[in-house]
Every structure is written in structure tokens, then in C-alpha cells.
Design a protein around this motif. Structure first.
Motif, PDB file in Angstrom:
ATOM      1  N   ALA A   1       0.861  -1.190   0.000  1.00 36.56           N
ATOM      2  CA  ALA A   1       0.000   0.000   0.000  1.00 36.56           C
ATOM      3  C   ALA A   1       0.891   1.230   0.000  1.00 36.56           C
ATOM      4  CB  ALA A   1      -0.939  -0.001   1.202  1.00 36.56           C
ATOM      5  N   TRP A   2       0.263   2.367  -0.247  1.00 34.68           N
ATOM      6  CA  TRP A   2       0.996   3.630  -0.350  1.00 34.68           C
ATOM      7  C   TRP A   2       0.283   4.671   0.502  1.00 34.68           C
ATOM      8  CZ3 TRP A   2       1.414   6.859  -5.513  1.00 34.68           C
ATOM      9  CH2 TRP A   2       2.404   7.847  -5.356  1.00 34.68           C
ATOM     10  N   PHE A   3       0.974   5.184   1.522  1.00 31.33           N
ATOM     11  CA  PHE A   3       0.448   6.222   2.411  1.00 31.33           C
ATOM     12  C   PHE A   3       0.958   7.559   1.893  1.00 31.33           C
ATOM     13  CE2 PHE A   3      -1.037   6.615   7.035  1.00 31.33           C
ATOM     14  CZ  PHE A   3      -1.282   7.976   6.946  1.00 31.33           C
ATOM     15  N   VAL A   4       0.080   8.322   1.247  1.00 33.78           N
ATOM     16  CA  VAL A   4       0.478   9.580   0.612  1.00 33.78           C
ATOM     17  C   VAL A   4       0.179  10.754   1.534  1.00 33.78           C
ATOM     18  CG1 VAL A   4       0.098   8.611  -1.679  1.00 33.78           C
ATOM     19  CG2 VAL A   4      -1.742   9.898  -0.580  1.00 33.78           C
ATOM     20  N   TYR A   5       0.913  11.833   1.333  1.00 31.06           N
ATOM     21  CA  TYR A   5       0.713  13.010   2.158  1.00 31.06           C
ATOM     22  C   TYR A   5      -0.662  13.624   1.914  1.00 31.06           C
ATOM     23  CZ  TYR A   5       5.589  12.982   3.594  1.00 31.06           C
ATOM     24  OH  TYR A   5       6.799  12.633   4.138  1.00 31.06           O
ATOM     25  N   PRO A   6      -1.258  14.223   2.943  1.00 36.02           N
ATOM     26  CA  PRO A   6      -2.572  14.859   2.764  1.00 36.02           C
ATOM     27  C   PRO A   6      -2.486  16.001   1.762  1.00 36.02           C
ATOM     28  CG  PRO A   6      -1.974  14.677   5.099  1.00 36.02           C
ATOM     29  CD  PRO A   6      -0.740  14.362   4.315  1.00 36.02           C
ATOM     30  N   GLY A   7      -3.629  16.317   1.210  1.00 35.33           N
ATOM     31  CA  GLY A   7      -3.697  17.414   0.260  1.00 35.33           C
ATOM     32  C   GLY A   7      -5.105  17.552  -0.289  1.00 35.33           C
ATOM     33  N   PRO A   8      -5.306  18.461  -1.245  1.00 34.92           N
ATOM     34  CA  PRO A   8      -6.626  18.625  -1.870  1.00 34.92           C
ATOM     35  C   PRO A   8      -7.076  17.327  -2.538  1.00 34.92           C
ATOM     36  CG  PRO A   8      -5.136  20.436  -2.454  1.00 34.92           C
ATOM     37  CD  PRO A   8      -4.301  19.400  -1.775  1.00 34.92           C
ATOM     38  N   ILE A   9      -8.369  17.185  -2.715  1.00 32.94           N
ATOM     39  CA  ILE A   9      -8.920  15.982  -3.329  1.00 32.94           C
ATOM     40  C   ILE A   9      -8.288  15.726  -4.700  1.00 32.94           C
ATOM     41  CG2 ILE A   9     -11.004  14.972  -4.333  1.00 32.94           C
ATOM     42  CD1 ILE A   9     -10.942  14.732  -1.323  1.00 32.94           C
ATOM     43  N   GLU A  10      -8.050  16.784  -5.466  1.00 35.03           N
ATOM     44  CA  GLU A  10      -7.468  16.616  -6.803  1.00 35.03           C
ATOM     45  C   GLU A  10      -6.079  15.971  -6.712  1.00 35.03           C
ATOM     46  OE1 GLU A  10      -8.603  19.448  -5.552  1.00 35.03           O
ATOM     47  OE2 GLU A  10     -10.507  19.671  -6.633  1.00 35.03           O
ATOM     48  N   HIS A  11      -5.300  16.390  -5.713  1.00 33.35           N
ATOM     49  CA  HIS A  11      -3.965  15.818  -5.484  1.00 33.35           C
ATOM     50  C   HIS A  11      -4.084  14.342  -5.115  1.00 33.35           C
ATOM     51  CE1 HIS A  11      -0.093  15.137  -3.416  1.00 33.35           C
ATOM     52  NE2 HIS A  11      -0.802  14.718  -2.384  1.00 33.35           N
ATOM     53  N   LEU A  12      -5.016  14.018  -4.238  1.00 29.58           N
ATOM     54  CA  LEU A  12      -5.185  12.635  -3.797  1.00 29.58           C
ATOM     55  C   LEU A  12      -5.689  11.761  -4.939  1.00 29.58           C
ATOM     56  CD1 LEU A  12      -6.789  13.373  -0.307  1.00 29.58           C
ATOM     57  CD2 LEU A  12      -4.433  12.653  -0.748  1.00 29.58           C
ATOM     58  N   ALA A  13      -6.616  12.291  -5.733  1.00 31.11           N
ATOM     59  CA  ALA A  13      -7.139  11.524  -6.868  1.00 31.11           C
ATOM     60  C   ALA A  13      -6.045  11.192  -7.869  1.00 31.11           C
ATOM     61  CB  ALA A  13      -8.266  12.307  -7.548  1.00 31.11           C
ATOM     62  N   LYS A  14      -5.101  12.132  -8.069  1.00 30.44           N
ATOM     63  CA  LYS A  14      -3.977  11.887  -8.981  1.00 30.44           C
ATOM     64  C   LYS A  14      -3.079  10.786  -8.433  1.00 30.44           C
ATOM     65  CE  LYS A  14      -1.134  12.901 -12.439  1.00 30.44           C
ATOM     66  NZ  LYS A  14       0.071  12.119 -12.112  1.00 30.44           N
ATOM     67  N   LYS A  15      -2.849  10.774  -7.134  1.00 29.69           N
ATOM     68  CA  LYS A  15      -2.035   9.721  -6.523  1.00 29.69           C
ATOM     69  C   LYS A  15      -2.699   8.357  -6.698  1.00 29.69           C
ATOM     70  CE  LYS A  15       1.359  12.208  -4.804  1.00 29.69           C
ATOM     71  NZ  LYS A  15       2.756  12.045  -5.285  1.00 29.69           N
ATOM     72  N   VAL A  16      -4.017   8.305  -6.494  1.00 26.37           N
ATOM     73  CA  VAL A  16      -4.751   7.057  -6.682  1.00 26.37           C
ATOM     74  C   VAL A  16      -4.648   6.594  -8.128  1.00 26.37           C
ATOM     75  CG1 VAL A  16      -7.024   5.966  -6.663  1.00 26.37           C
ATOM     76  CG2 VAL A  16      -6.354   7.465  -4.779  1.00 26.37           C
ATOM     77  N   SER A  17      -4.810   7.524  -9.071  1.00 24.52           N
ATOM     78  CA  SER A  17      -4.734   7.193 -10.491  1.00 24.52           C
ATOM     79  C   SER A  17      -3.355   6.645 -10.864  1.00 24.52           C
ATOM     80  CB  SER A  17      -5.050   8.433 -11.326  1.00 24.52           C
ATOM     81  OG  SER A  17      -4.897   8.167 -12.706  1.00 24.52           O
ATOM     82  N   ASP A  18      -2.308   7.293 -10.355  1.00 29.46           N
ATOM     83  CA  ASP A  18      -0.938   6.836 -10.635  1.00 29.46           C
ATOM     84  C   ASP A  18      -0.711   5.431 -10.077  1.00 29.46           C
ATOM     85  OD1 ASP A  18      -0.485   9.261 -11.823  1.00 29.46           O
ATOM     86  OD2 ASP A  18       0.660  10.106 -10.149  1.00 29.46           O
ATOM     87  N   TRP A  19      -1.173   5.202  -8.851  1.00 35.57           N
ATOM     88  CA  TRP A  19      -1.042   3.887  -8.216  1.00 35.57           C
ATOM     89  C   TRP A  19      -1.798   2.823  -9.010  1.00 35.57           C
ATOM     90  CZ3 TRP A  19       1.203   1.125  -4.284  1.00 35.57           C
ATOM     91  CH2 TRP A  19       0.512   0.023  -3.760  1.00 35.57           C
ATOM     92  N   GLU A  20      -3.045   3.131  -9.364  1.00 36.23           N
ATOM     93  CA  GLU A  20      -3.859   2.166 -10.106  1.00 36.23           C
ATOM     94  C   GLU A  20      -3.207   1.793 -11.438  1.00 36.23           C
ATOM     95  OE1 GLU A  20      -8.453   2.956  -8.678  1.00 36.23           O
ATOM     96  OE2 GLU A  20      -7.677   4.040 -10.415  1.00 36.23           O
ATOM     97  N   HIS A  21      -2.686   2.801 -12.125  1.00 43.16           N
ATOM     98  CA  HIS A  21      -2.046   2.547 -13.420  1.00 43.16           C
ATOM     99  C   HIS A  21      -0.869   1.592 -13.269  1.00 43.16           C
ATOM    100  CE1 HIS A  21      -0.329   3.208 -17.388  1.00 43.16           C
ATOM    101  NE2 HIS A  21       0.822   3.519 -16.808  1.00 43.16           N
ATOM    102  N   GLU A  22       0.002   1.857 -12.312  1.00 38.33           N
ATOM    103  CA  GLU A  22       1.188   1.022 -12.127  1.00 38.33           C
ATOM    104  C   GLU A  22       0.825  -0.377 -11.636  1.00 38.33           C
ATOM    105  OE1 GLU A  22       4.145   1.687 -13.071  1.00 38.33           O
ATOM    106  OE2 GLU A  22       3.941   3.822 -13.520  1.00 38.33           O
ATOM    107  N   ARG A  23      -0.185  -0.482 -10.795  1.00 37.34           N
ATOM    108  CA  ARG A  23      -0.583  -1.798 -10.276  1.00 37.34           C
ATOM    109  C   ARG A  23      -1.269  -2.634 -11.367  1.00 37.34           C
ATOM    110  NH1 ARG A  23       1.068  -3.365  -4.999  1.00 37.34           N
ATOM    111  NH2 ARG A  23      -0.990  -4.169  -4.468  1.00 37.34           N
ATOM    112  N   GLN A  24      -2.030  -2.000 -12.227  1.00 40.04           N
ATOM    113  CA  GLN A  24      -2.661  -2.726 -13.330  1.00 40.04           C
ATOM    114  C   GLN A  24      -1.626  -3.319 -14.272  1.00 40.04           C
ATOM    115  OE1 GLN A  24      -5.248   0.303 -14.891  1.00 40.04           O
ATOM    116  NE2 GLN A  24      -6.891  -0.105 -13.424  1.00 40.04           N
ATOM    117  N   LEU A  25      -0.522  -2.622 -14.445  1.00 35.48           N
ATOM    118  CA  LEU A  25       0.536  -3.113 -15.330  1.00 35.48           C
ATOM    119  C   LEU A  25       1.133  -4.423 -14.836  1.00 35.48           C
ATOM    120  CD1 LEU A  25       2.472   0.192 -16.191  1.00 35.48           C
ATOM    121  CD2 LEU A  25       0.898  -1.090 -17.667  1.00 35.48           C
TER     122      LEU A  25
END
Length: 315
Positions: free
Chosen positions: A206-230
């Protein structure tokens, strides 16, 4: 099901971060703002467990640096505190966010984490950080600029130690005891840890990312999902924190501040629903900015917010 699986379900789960104190809200300019009151840590942790919080998180600050950082974190050594928290609770997941891995021997971390896992009945999630307090590294005779490479080596070594109990540098037949209850204790990368998103997705659970605006968090989730799907692995597993000052007015609108904000419980519920919609798996709430007593806030969250997201983590 391991301890991390209990946090990374199909619905957002909610945890609490130590220290459970509102020292930031009551500080005066003459007080040491970064040192919380830890004299009564046990009661609010038990209150959080009774209120169905999914996890309690602690931070690792080996050396308090009041000049450059001014925050002593959870204060207690995290592995000693693992034992204490294990003894006073029975269901709640216990995590670190995170142990400063380059400053510790991988063998010591493997043994301490396995010991905590046994004592807790398999409830440990091991968050691992590269550290960012430059003052600590020369004290440990570790090169600050090499912390990323040291982190990678130690992170991978932990799995080898738990799987077989040995490393190339150990005598044949030597093992690390006790054996953990979880076959592999879940490892969580805290922040960036000087690593690429690709490396984090390939090696971490899992990845514990620093707090931030929802847009920042959504980008982190998207990046994680992309790499994990690969690599064909589960795309759940992005965790964050939220610094909370819960207003007595349930409908108080969000008044943002760094890493969180002041808001009422209904506004908070809506905010957490958005976190859930962007597929964050877990959020750890820190109450140090709270104008209200933490026990009171924990009770209100357990009565009015947790039930809207609650999954029985004992299952």
C-alpha cells in the motif's frame, strides 16, 4: 485476510493517528508546540477501538529537532509502543506511518515487527519511511544522500527475512524468530521515500500519501492504479491522513488549513464520501488541531460518522 486487507476494502475505512492530543490548538507562543501530552494515551485508543475506528497509526521520530521541524510526532519508540497498544486493544489494526528505515538494521526491523505481530495477534501494518530530518543521519552514521538506496535494499531484505529467515550475509540455517502470524507483514511506503511510483507499486502492499486537496489525492490514486494494473495486482491500497478540527455545529462548512480543516460532522461525512469516490482506501485522522477535547471528538465520530462507512474490521 491480513491486517492491511481489513483497511483496504471496497469502502473507505477510517483510522486515528497518534498522538491523540489537541496540543496544537491550545499552544501559546512560549510552549513547545511540537510535544504532545502522552500521559493518557491508552484511554482514547481504547475509545477509538470501541467506536469502530479501523486502525491506530503512530509515527517514528528518532530525534526531536525543535529548531528545524518542531514536531516530536508520537514520541514513543514505535516498536515499544506496538507492544503497549497490542496489550490494551484486541481488534484495531496497529500501523506505523512510518518507521525511518534507513536508520535501522533490516534484521532488527524484521524481528521487532514479527514480535509485534505475534503479540498483537496478527494486527500489524508496517509503514516505512525514508526520513526527512537531516539532523538524524550523522547521529546514526548514515549518509543522508544515500537514504533512498538504503531504503530500497532494506525494504526488499525484509521480505527475504520473513520468507526464509535468512540473508546472504547470515550463516546458513540462521533464522529470525519469532515467526510472524501474518505470512508477510504488510509493508506500506510512506510518502515518496525517494522512490518512483513504479517502484512503490511493484514492491509495496500500500501507499500512504501526504494529505492534500482531493485533486492531489485523486492523482495519486490514479498513478497507483495505473502502475498496479501493469503488474496485475490489486489497485486498492492508497492511504492518506486528515488533520481535523471538528466544529460543534454539524453543518459547519469546511474552513481549510494545511493538511485538513475545520468542519462539522455532516461536512466531514460529505468530504469522506468524496475520498471514497476517488477510491482512497483509508484515512487516518489527526486531532492535534482540535479546539475540542479529543475524547469528545472520537465519541462524536464513532456515533455519527464511522457508521456511514463502517465495516467490521474484526471479520
Amino acid at each position: 485476510m491480513n491486517a492491511l486487507d481489513k483497511l483496504c476494502r471496497n469502502c473507505l475505512t477510517i483510522g486515528i493517528e497518534l498522538p491523540i492530543d489537541n496540543d496544537w490548538a491550545r499552544s501559546s507562543p512560549t510552549e513547545a508546540r511540537g510535544v504532545a501530552d502522552i500521559s493518557r494515551q491508552g484511554y482514547p485508543v481504547k475509545l477509538a477501538e470501541e467506536g469502530n475506528f479501523a486502525a491506530v497509526w503512530q509515527r517514528d521520530v528518532p530525534v526531536f529537532d525543535p529548531i528545524h521541524f518542531g514536531d516530536a510526532g508520537s514520541i514513543f519508540d514505535p516498536f515499544v509502543n506496538y507492544g503497549y497498544l497490542s496489550a490494551i486493544t484486541s481488534r484495531i489494526v496497529i500501523g506505523t506511518a512510518g518507521v525511518v528505515l534507513p536508520l535501522r538494521s533490516a534484521i532488527d526491523v524484521a524481528k521487532a515487527a514479527a514480535s509485534a505481530d505475534v503479540l498483537s495477534g496478527g494486527r500489524i501494518v508496517l509503514g516505512l519511511a525514508s526520513g526527512d530530518r537531516k539532523l538524524e543521519y550523522p547521529l546514526y552514521a548514515v549518509n543522508y544522500d544515500e537514504r533512498g538506496a538504503i531504503y530500497r535494499r532494506s525494504f526488499v531484505a525484509l521480505e527475504k527475512l520473513w520468507r526464509s529467515g535468512d540473508m546472504e550475509s547470515m550463516e546458513q540455517g540462521a533464522v529470525i524468530l519469532p515467526r510472524s502470524i501474518q505470512p508477510l507483514i504488510p509493508r506500506v511506503v510512506i510518502g515518496g521515500a525517494q522512490q518512483s511510483t513504479s517502484w512503490i507499486a511493484r514492491h509495496a502492499d500500500a501507499w500512504f500519501v501526504y494529505p492534500g486537496p482531493i485533486e492531489h489525492l485523486a492523482k495519486k490514486v490514479s498513478d497507483w492504479e495505473h502502475e498496479r494494473q501493469l503488474i496485475g495486482r490489486s489497485t486498492r491500497g492508497v492511504i492518506t491522513a486528515l488533520h481535523l478540527d471538528l466544529d460543534r455545529d454539524p453543518d459547519c462548512p469546511l474552513q481549510p488549513f494545511r493538511f485538513g480543516g475545520r468542519m462539522g460532522r455532516n461536512t466531514l461525512t460529505d468530504y469522506l464520501k468524496i475520498m471514497n469516490e476517488v477510491k482512497l482506501s483509508h484515512v487516518a485522522i489527526l486531532l492535534r488541531p482540535s479546539q475540542r477535547p479529543p475524547d469528545e471528538v472520537i465519541y462524536e465520530l464513532s456515533q455519527y460518522v464511522i457508521p456511514k462507512f463502517h465495516i467490521d474490521v474484526s471479520e
